[in-house]
Structures are given as structure tokens and as C-alpha cells.
Design a protein around this motif. Structure first.
Motif, PDB file in Angstrom:
ATOM      1  N   LEU A 431      -2.902  -1.800   8.388  1.00  0.00           N
ATOM      2  CA  LEU A 431      -3.465  -3.043   7.845  1.00  0.00           C
ATOM      3  C   LEU A 431      -4.227  -2.779   6.546  1.00  0.00           C
ATOM      4  O   LEU A 431      -4.129  -3.550   5.579  1.00  0.00           O
ATOM      5  CB  LEU A 431      -4.390  -3.690   8.886  1.00  0.00           C
ATOM      6  N   LYS A 432      -4.965  -1.668   6.499  1.00  0.00           N
ATOM      7  CA  LYS A 432      -5.719  -1.321   5.290  1.00  0.00           C
ATOM      8  C   LYS A 432      -4.777  -0.985   4.141  1.00  0.00           C
ATOM      9  O   LYS A 432      -4.988  -1.414   2.994  1.00  0.00           O
ATOM     10  CB  LYS A 432      -6.623  -0.119   5.585  1.00  0.00           C
ATOM     11  N   ALA A 433      -3.725  -0.221   4.415  1.00  0.00           N
ATOM     12  CA  ALA A 433      -2.763   0.141   3.371  1.00  0.00           C
ATOM     13  C   ALA A 433      -2.087  -1.104   2.819  1.00  0.00           C
ATOM     14  O   ALA A 433      -1.916  -1.246   1.597  1.00  0.00           O
ATOM     15  CB  ALA A 433      -1.734   1.119   3.930  1.00  0.00           C
ATOM     16  N   LEU A 434      -1.691  -2.020   3.698  1.00  0.00           N
ATOM     17  CA  LEU A 434      -1.047  -3.263   3.265  1.00  0.00           C
ATOM     18  C   LEU A 434      -1.976  -4.080   2.375  1.00  0.00           C
ATOM     19  O   LEU A 434      -1.559  -4.629   1.342  1.00  0.00           O
ATOM     20  CB  LEU A 434      -0.632  -4.075   4.495  1.00  0.00           C
ATOM     21  N   GLN A 435      -3.241  -4.131   2.752  1.00  0.00           N
ATOM     22  CA  GLN A 435      -4.231  -4.883   1.961  1.00  0.00           C
ATOM     23  C   GLN A 435      -4.361  -4.289   0.550  1.00  0.00           C
ATOM     24  O   GLN A 435      -4.382  -5.035  -0.446  1.00  0.00           O
ATOM     25  CB  GLN A 435      -5.577  -4.854   2.677  1.00  0.00           C
ATOM     26  N   LEU A 436      -4.436  -2.971   0.443  1.00  0.00           N
ATOM     27  CA  LEU A 436      -4.611  -2.327  -0.858  1.00  0.00           C
ATOM     28  C   LEU A 436      -3.385  -2.488  -1.762  1.00  0.00           C
ATOM     29  O   LEU A 436      -3.501  -2.734  -2.959  1.00  0.00           O
ATOM     30  CB  LEU A 436      -4.907  -0.836  -0.674  1.00  0.00           C
ATOM     31  N   VAL A 437      -2.206  -2.358  -1.165  1.00  0.00           N
ATOM     32  CA  VAL A 437      -0.981  -2.496  -1.958  1.00  0.00           C
ATOM     33  C   VAL A 437      -0.837  -3.929  -2.479  1.00  0.00           C
ATOM     34  O   VAL A 437      -0.493  -4.151  -3.645  1.00  0.00           O
ATOM     35  CB  VAL A 437       0.252  -2.087  -1.119  1.00  0.00           C
ATOM     36  N   LYS A 438      -1.105  -4.916  -1.617  1.00  0.00           N
ATOM     37  CA  LYS A 438      -1.021  -6.323  -2.059  1.00  0.00           C
ATOM     38  C   LYS A 438      -2.036  -6.650  -3.147  1.00  0.00           C
ATOM     39  O   LYS A 438      -1.753  -7.365  -4.102  1.00  0.00           O
ATOM     40  CB  LYS A 438      -1.228  -7.247  -0.867  1.00  0.00           C
ATOM     41  N   LYS A 439      -3.217  -6.076  -3.012  1.00  0.00           N
ATOM     42  CA  LYS A 439      -4.302  -6.350  -3.959  1.00  0.00           C
ATOM     43  C   LYS A 439      -3.963  -5.828  -5.350  1.00  0.00           C
ATOM     44  O   LYS A 439      -4.296  -6.447  -6.361  1.00  0.00           O
ATOM     45  CB  LYS A 439      -5.601  -5.709  -3.448  1.00  0.00           C
ATOM     46  N   ASN A 440      -3.321  -4.646  -5.420  1.00  0.00           N
ATOM     47  CA  ASN A 440      -3.067  -4.001  -6.710  1.00  0.00           C
ATOM     48  C   ASN A 440      -1.667  -4.239  -7.245  1.00  0.00           C
ATOM     49  O   ASN A 440      -1.368  -3.874  -8.369  1.00  0.00           O
ATOM     50  CB  ASN A 440      -3.292  -2.489  -6.586  1.00  0.00           C
ATOM     51  N   HIS A 441      -0.787  -4.829  -6.436  1.00  0.00           N
ATOM     52  CA  HIS A 441       0.588  -5.034  -6.870  1.00  0.00           C
ATOM     53  C   HIS A 441       0.715  -6.335  -7.660  1.00  0.00           C
ATOM     54  O   HIS A 441       0.208  -7.377  -7.238  1.00  0.00           O
ATOM     55  CB  HIS A 441       1.527  -5.065  -5.660  1.00  0.00           C
ATOM     56  N   VAL A 442       1.388  -6.257  -8.796  1.00  0.00           N
ATOM     57  CA  VAL A 442       1.584  -7.442  -9.641  1.00  0.00           C
ATOM     58  C   VAL A 442       3.059  -7.790  -9.689  1.00  0.00           C
ATOM     59  O   VAL A 442       3.874  -6.929  -9.953  1.00  0.00           O
ATOM     60  CB  VAL A 442       1.082  -7.162 -11.084  1.00  0.00           C
TER      61      VAL A 442
END
Length: 442
Positions: A431-442
Motif C-alpha cells: 500500500l505504501k509503495a502504491l501511494q508513493l508511485v501514484k504521488k510521483n508519477h505524471v
């Protein structure tokens, strides 16, 4: 750039595949040497002394853990310096990290030696853990090996930061092959004491590390440490991350290495041999998975620094897809493990199918959790890991005691306690990895 696969990303993917493949080949050679060494040591020392030796190796892992995570912190710092494309920054990171590693290594030896000399720790171990088996000078040799291995083994982290993570496998192969050769010598001269075995192991570890250091100095003269390159301002970056990761490593060590200690304490040293045989078989699976993840650690660091989020996203998806063959491999290994152990060490060292199915579950959980742990380590985000690791470490020993003694499940209780401990991060990590990738992915 975060949504685009660049040429740099493609090159990184090729390096990861090459290093992982090379590392796997080397590690299989290392495992083969270990498999051949195990029956030799069992014959030389007998099951009781060999069980104590395996516990001593766990003590070595305990001691080496108290590096305070400096090597890992330096690895991330070096990888960030590489991402900046400035050779001087890389030399500073390598030099500074090695200085602090050597300081911690020397301090660790001094403190451990004082503890063994001024406290009844050695007597307590021999009475309560070794069950009356006299470890002799082996404990001191293992202590020396742990501290030297930490100080000299920093070179493996340097190679890994330069996306040459196969150095870990190269070290393992060199150590195990040399140790196997030295064991043959011990058999020839009838050296059967643990002190003799510990000395031979120390020689193998030190020689392999010195060889890697020589290779680094030859291949990367522009990165070799210099006194003038020491940069005190990097201390905070190295130590802060290192200390956070130290907490995570401490919990992991509590979970995985206390199993041998608790097996010896609660069930007797002979049970350690049964547990360790299963551990070695399933380590064939975790070995391959860890090699891939170890190769990706510093690649994640560099990709995150350069905002190459699409490469990170695709890499995580591939790793999740890879869990299907991992689980299948675990089940196959559990099915054939009783036969393998019987042929390898004798039927008296083999356990039931149920025991190996539990080992399969522990292995699958570990591989799943490592996907997200290595990603978070690479980008320096360890808060969640620290939180879940502390909880896991706290519940592991009581859970293991409950299953092993209170529920009278014997050696299977060790694995059930490990499963309970691993469950928290296996849910929160993704869940943490998914949150970080979504936050930084454009």
C-alpha cells in the motif's frame, strides 16, 4: 520525464538483468559448496557440536547487525552521488562511508570483547543455549570474523551502489569454495574442534573480502578512497538512514535468527540441524529473489533521484508478476524436501511434509515483503518499515514460544511464529509503495 522510458532507463534494465543473471549463477555455485560442506562438518563435529556451530553463526549475524546500518546508508549515499554524474562526489561518499564503517567495526569488537570478558555472557550461552557444549575459542573467533567481515565487507556495498550487486554473490562463492577446500584440509588433519572450524571460516571470509577490495582498486581507481575526500557533511545522511534501517534489520534478525536460538533452547541443539536443513533448501528460492532485489536496490535509488517513475512502476509490476513462479517453486520444494534431506543428511534429519509446507509459506511471504522493502530502502523511505518491524520483532518471540511450547507444535511452532510476525508489513508495504508511485508519477 517520470512517465517516459528513457535510454538511461533501458540501460539500467539491461544492467539489472545482467547483474541478476550473473549473481544467480555465482550463488548457485556458492550453494553447491555449502551443500557439500554441510555433511563434511556434520561428520567432523557430530550433530550436537554442529548444531552449536549453527547457533554460533546466528550469533555472528547478531554481532554484525550492530553496524548501525552504516553500510546501507553509505550505499544509498554513493548511489545518489552516481546519479549526479560527478566522480568527485562518488569518491567522497565512498571514503566517508568507509571511514565510519571502520570506526563502528573497531568499536563493535571492543564492546563485544568487554562484554565477553567482564560479564558471564559466555558461561550463560554455554549453559543455556549450547546445552553444556564447550565452544572454546570458537566464540572469540566468530566475534573477530563478524567485526572484520563488517569492516572489510563494506566493499560489497560499494559495488552494489555502482549497480554491480553481483559482488555479494562473488564474495559468497569465494568464501564458500575456499571454506570447503579448508574443510577438506581439516578432515585430512583430523581437526574436529569448533575452534579449528571457526578459524578456517575466518580465513575464508577475510581472504574473499580482500580479493574484492583489490578488484575495486583496480577497476575504479577514480573512486578509491583518499584521506582528503573525507566529507563530514555526509555523516548525517549516512547515519540517519542507517539508524532507521538498523531498527528494521534488528527486527528481521530477531524474526529469522532467533529461530535457531529458540530451537536450541526449547528443543535441544539437534533440532537446529533439522531446522537449518529446511532453511538451506528454501534459501535456494530466497537466494534468487534476494539477488534480483539486491540488484534493484541502488537502481531504484538512481531512478528515483532522476524522476524515472515509469521505470520504477514497470519494475514493481514485473516483480509482483514474478510471485507466481515463486509460490509454485515453494510448493514444489516443500513436496520434495523430505526426500532431499533424507538423501542429503540422513532420514533422522528430515521433518514432515507439513513442516516444509510452513517453510514454503514463510519463504513466499518473505519474497513478497522484500519487493516493497527493497524499493522503500532504495528511495530512503523507512518509516513504515520501522513501525511494522518493531511490532514484528516484539511479537515474534512470544508467538514462537506460544506455538512451540504451549500448543506443543514443536519445531513447526518456530515457523508459525515467523508467519505471524511477517504478516503486518506484507499488507502495509504494498500500500505504501502504491501511494508513493501514484504521488510521483505524471
Amino acid at each position: 520525464m517520470s512517465g517516459v522510458i528513457t535510454e538511461s532507463s533501458r540501460s539500467r534494465s539491461r544492467r539489472v538483468v545482467q547483474q541478476a543473471g550473473f549473481g544467480i549463477v555465482l550463488r548457485f555455485g556458492s550453494v553447491a559448496a555449502t551443500m557439500m560442506a554441510t555433511p563434511m562438518m556434520l561428520t567432523l563435529m557430530g550433530s550436537r557440536q554442529f548444531g552449536v556451530w549453527l547457533v554460533l553463526l546466528s550469533v555472528l549475524q547478531w554481532i554484525s547487525l550492530f553496524d548501525l546500518g552504516v553500510s546501507a546508508g553509505a550505499r544509498n549515499e554513493i548511489a545518489r552521488a552516481v546519479a549526479s554524474n560527478n566522480p568527485n562526489n562518488v569518491r567522497q561518499a565512498v571514503t566517508t562511508g568507509w571511514w565510519y564503517v571502520m570506526v563502528v567495526s573497531a568499536s563493535l569488537f571492543a564492546l563485544s570483547a568487554l562484554a565477553l570478558t567482564l560479564t558471564p555472557a559466555q558461561q550463560w550461552l554455554e549453559q543455556n543455549v549450547f546445552k553444556g557444549v564447550d565452544a572454546g575459542g570458537a566464540l572469540w573467533l566468530v566475534l573477530t570474523c563478524a567485526c572484520l567481515s563488517f569492516g572489510l565487507g563494506y566493499i560489497q556495498s560499494v559495488f552494489a551502489a555502482l549497480e554491480k550487486a553481483s559482488a555479494f554473490s562473488l564474495f559468497s562463492l569465494g568464501t564458500n569454495v575456499l571454506f570447503l577446500a579448508l574443510l577438506a584440509l581439516a578432515k585430512w588433519f583430523s581437526w574436529t574442534s569448533m575452534a579449528h572450524i571457526a578459524l578456517l571460516y575466518l580465513v575464508a571470509v577475510v581472504a574473499s573480502n580482500l580479493w574484492l577490495i583489490a578488484r575495486f582498486f583496480s577497476a575504479y581507481p577514480h573512486y578509491t578512497p583518499r584521506r582528503a575526500s573525507f566529507d563530514r557533511t555526509r555523516r548525517a545522511s549516512i547515519m540517519n538512514f542507517g539508524l532507521r534501517l538498523f531498527v528494521v534489520q534488528l527486527a528481521a534478525l530477531v524474526i529469522f535468527t532467533t529461530s535457531r536460538l529458540m530451537a536450541s533452547t526449547l528443543l535441544g541443539p539437534e533440532s537446529v540441524v533439522i531446522y537449518d536443513a529446511g532453511f538451506k533448501l528454501f534459501s535456494l528460492i530466497t537466494m534468487i529473489h534476494t539477488l534480483i532485489m539486491g540488484t534493484l536496490w541502488s537502481s531504484f535509488t538512481q531512478a528515483y533521484e532522476r524522476k524515472e517513475m515509469e521505470w520504477i512502476r514497470r519494475s514493481l509490476i514485473r516483480l509482483v508478476q514474478m510471485m507466481l513462479p515463486v509460490v509454485a517453486s515453494c510448493l514444489v520444494m516443500a513436496w520434495i524436501a523430505p526426500w532431499l534431506v533424507s538423501k542429503w543428511l540422513g532420514s533422522s534429519q528430515a521433518a514432515s511434509l507439513g513442516f516444509y509446507l510452513l517453510f514454503a509459506a514463510v519463504t513466499a511471504f518473505s519474497c513478497w515483503s522484500n519487493i516493497f522493502a527493497y524499493f522503500l530502502n532504495g528511495i530512503g523511505d523507512t518509516k513504515l518499515q520501522m513501525f511494522s518491524a518493531i511490532i514484528a520483532g516484539l511479537i515474534n518471540i512470544p508467538a514462537t514460544y506460544l506455538f512451540t511450547v504451549k500448543f506443543e507444535l514443536g519445531i513447526s511452532g518456530l515457523l508459525l511464529g515467523t508467519l505471524v510476525s511477517l504478516s503486518l508489513f506484507s499488507i502495509l508495504g504494498p500500500l505504501k509503495a502504491l501511494q508513493l508511485v501514484k504521488k510521483n508519477h505524471v
